[in-house]
Design a protein around this motif. Structure first.
Motif, mmCIF file in Angstrom:
data_model
loop_
_atom_site.group_PDB
_atom_site.id
_atom_site.type_symbol
_atom_site.label_atom_id
_atom_site.label_comp_id
_atom_site.label_asym_id
_atom_site.label_seq_id
_atom_site.Cartn_x
_atom_site.Cartn_y
_atom_site.Cartn_z
ATOM 1 N N PHE A 64 52.311 -19.394 -30.170
ATOM 2 C CA PHE A 64 52.971 -18.791 -29.003
ATOM 3 C C PHE A 64 52.250 -19.116 -27.690
ATOM 4 O O PHE A 64 52.318 -18.344 -26.739
ATOM 5 N N ILE B 88 53.380 -18.239 -23.663
ATOM 6 C CA ILE B 88 54.390 -17.195 -23.626
ATOM 7 C C ILE B 88 54.488 -16.572 -22.231
ATOM 8 O O ILE B 88 53.483 -16.340 -21.564
ATOM 9 N N TYR C 40 63.488 -15.645 -27.785
ATOM 10 C CA TYR C 40 62.542 -16.373 -26.932
ATOM 11 C C TYR C 40 61.305 -16.803 -27.721
ATOM 12 O O TYR C 40 60.854 -17.949 -27.603
ATOM 13 N N THR C 41 60.750 -15.881 -28.528
ATOM 14 C CA THR C 41 59.538 -16.227 -29.284
ATOM 15 C C THR C 41 59.823 -17.302 -30.330
ATOM 16 O O THR C 41 58.989 -18.185 -30.557
#
Length: 555
Positions: free
Chosen positions: A45, A48, A72-73
């Motif tokens: 990630f 982010i 989104y992740t």
């Protein structure tokens, strides 16, 4: 938070995690695992956008914002994964280092013990993770590299302080118990590398003040003193080779004829001095004169009969433990002074009376009532712990290590029993490994069958090793050879040296000193077969290969 601030935050967070990873290596196997997991999470990630996530939760309901967050992740993970592997597959050196782990996976094809193989693959996950992740993540500047290495040295210094404190106030019966965080062998490797790192700053950084240099020299001496307390033979060898190679490099670049001559004299004088020292210590240990039994006293001062036997025990500390022996007085007086009975076992599982007899001899005390009465309370505790020679605790370091070796050598010469010396145990391991290699020369036994191969070979050879000492090769090169055969062994060496050559790091101080530590340790240890060892090797090898922006600045 703007885009530039976001990037800066992520890079700082990445730096902090790597610093903590480095600091964990000499201090904790648990935190090693924790920070490896955090490194994996950061890779998944990285980048982010916290502002976007916060805006979504402000703008939408919790349910909708959660869905947006999930999408989104996942999208971020996929992008990092795809873009990262594009970088990875462009880096031939990273692929080569990664292939060491793949070689272990391929070893499943001709293995039968999959339970052990899967355990081995789990332990060696750092060989998979670090070359993949570090090549993809942001590189560090020279100052950041110095910061990481500096914190790593401080972590080693903390471990060394704990070791010294344990030496002075702790309860231990063997020098190996002084390493309170990780195994003493792995800790010794970390200490050696830290000493080389500090040496770099003393020698090459001209901006340091003289006071700072003196302080750093003190750190080196303290770390070396810790190695001394740990009785680390491999640590002594690594440091000696490091100093010798450093002197060769210094003399090579010098134009002084006098310096070259002095070095030549040193190269002759040092081995001669070392030989004389070893001969002297061995003579002190085993140079007991041939005594005439008839000339020895028959009675103790209390009128009891002595027994004099020069064959019951091996000569130690220049004396015969079996002489001046009166068991009646020894038993009665010992039982008066200790809660552990004379005819019981000491805390290591050995016969206490034999430990007592050897200990009294080491202090040049008769094995009778007077001898026991002359023992201090600290001596009583040593004997109860199973310490059979006062030198092991009163003269820690080189002398204690030598006396343990001499005892094992004499025992081996007399009985061919390798159990009493780590060196002769290793000789038995190497002999066993060589026999396994002969039977499995081309492709080895496979990733999971190494323990089974050793167990079967020990039985076949009718080894005298006790069950508790029947370990693997204690030589990483032999372990690789017997696991993957001759081609796997040659490929392993090729990856190590080609990776450094391709990266043009054979003149890099940190890489060369790390390689010295790693390769020398592999001669007497299965360095990458344990969590602490494989993490130390995989992290620093890949960090020095892939995580520095301007590697030439550090050469």
């Amino acid at each position: 938070m703007g885009a530039n601030e976001e990037r800066r935050f992520h890079r700082i967070a990445w730096l902090v995690v790597i610093i903590l990873m480095a600091a964990s290596l000499p201090l904790s196997k648990f935190t090693m695992s924790i920070f490896q997991f955090l490194i994996l999470v950061m890779w998944f990630f990285f980048g982010i956008d916290f502002k976007k996530i916060c805006d979504d939760f402000k703008q939408y309901s919790i349910a909708k914002a959660s869905i947006c967050f999930f999408k989104y992740t996942v999208s971020l993970f996929v992008n990092n994964f795809i873009n990262g592997f594009r970088l990875f597959f462009k880096n031939k050196v990273a692929i080569l280092v990664f292939s060491i782990y793949i070689m272990h996976v391929l070893g499943l094809l001709w293995t039968s013990d999959f339970a052990y193989a899967l355990k081995d693959l789990r332990i060696k996950l750092p060989l998979l993770m670090f070359p993949v992740i570090l090549v993809m993540m942001p590189k560090f500047s020279k100052k950041q590299v110095y910061l990481i290495l500096g914190v790593y040295v401080l972590a080693n210094l903390s471990g060394a302080i704990a070791t010294v404190i344990h030496f002075f106030i702790g309860d231990y019966s063997d020098a190996r118990q002084l390493s309170v965080f990780i195994s003493p062998v792995r800790f010794s490797l970390n200490l050696c590398f830290s000493i080389f790192i500090v040496s770099y700053f003393i020698i090459r950084k001209t901006f340091l003040s003289n006071k700072t240099r003196v302080l750093l020299l003190g750190v080196i001496l303290f770390l070396a003193f810790t190695l001394f307390l740990l009785e680390s033979g491999i640590g002594f060898l690594i440091l000696a080779l490091g100093v010798f190679l450093g002197l060769i490099s210094f003399v090579k670049h010098s134009t002084s004829i006098k310096l070259k001559l002095a070095f030549s004299v040193l190269c002759i004088a040092f081995p001669l001095s070392l030989g004389w020292f070893l001969f002297y210590e061995y003579h002190q240990y085993s140079g007991g004169e041939n005594i005439q039994i008839s000339s020895l006293p028959v009675k103790t001062v209390y009128g009891n009969t002595y027994k004099h036997d020069t064959t019951m025990f091996l000569v130690e500390n220049g004396g015969y433990p079996g002489t001046y022996f009166c068991e009646k007085e020894l038993r009665d007086n010992w039982n008066q002074r200790s809660k552990l009975p004379y005819d019981s076992l000491d805390r290591t599982g050995g016969l206490l009376k034999f430990t007592l007899i050897r200990y009294l001899n080491s202090k040049d005390l008769h094995r009778d009532a007077q001898g026991v009465s002359n023992l201090k309370e600290s001596d009583l505790k040593n004997i109860e712990k199973g310490i059979a020679n006062h030198v092991y605790v009163d003269n820690p370091g080189i002398k204690a290590r030598l006396y343990k070796f001499f005892f094992g050598l004499k025992r081996y010469q007399k009985t061919k029993d390798p159990n009493n010396s780590s060196l002769f145990q290793r000789l038995e391991y190497w002999r066993t490994a060589s026999q396994i290699i002969k039977s499995n020369f081309w492709i080895g036994v496979g990733t999971g069958d190494v323990p089974t191969a050793f167990d079967n070979q020990y039985i076949k050879m009718k080894t005298q090793l006790k069950e508790k000492f029947r370990f693997r090769a204690h030589n990483q090169f032999l372990t690789i050879f017997l696991t993957f055969g001759v081609f796997g062994f040659l490929y392993f060496l090729f990856v190590l040296f080609y990776s450094i050559g391709k990266s043009k790091l054979f003149s890099d101080f940190f890489m060369i000193t790390f390689l010295l530590v790693a390769l020398v340790s592999m001669l007497t240890e299965d360095t990458i077969e344990s969590q602490a060892g494989v993490t130390f090797f995989a992290f620093f090898f890949t960090f020095l290969l892939f995580s520095r922006k301007n590697k030439t600045e550090l050469q």
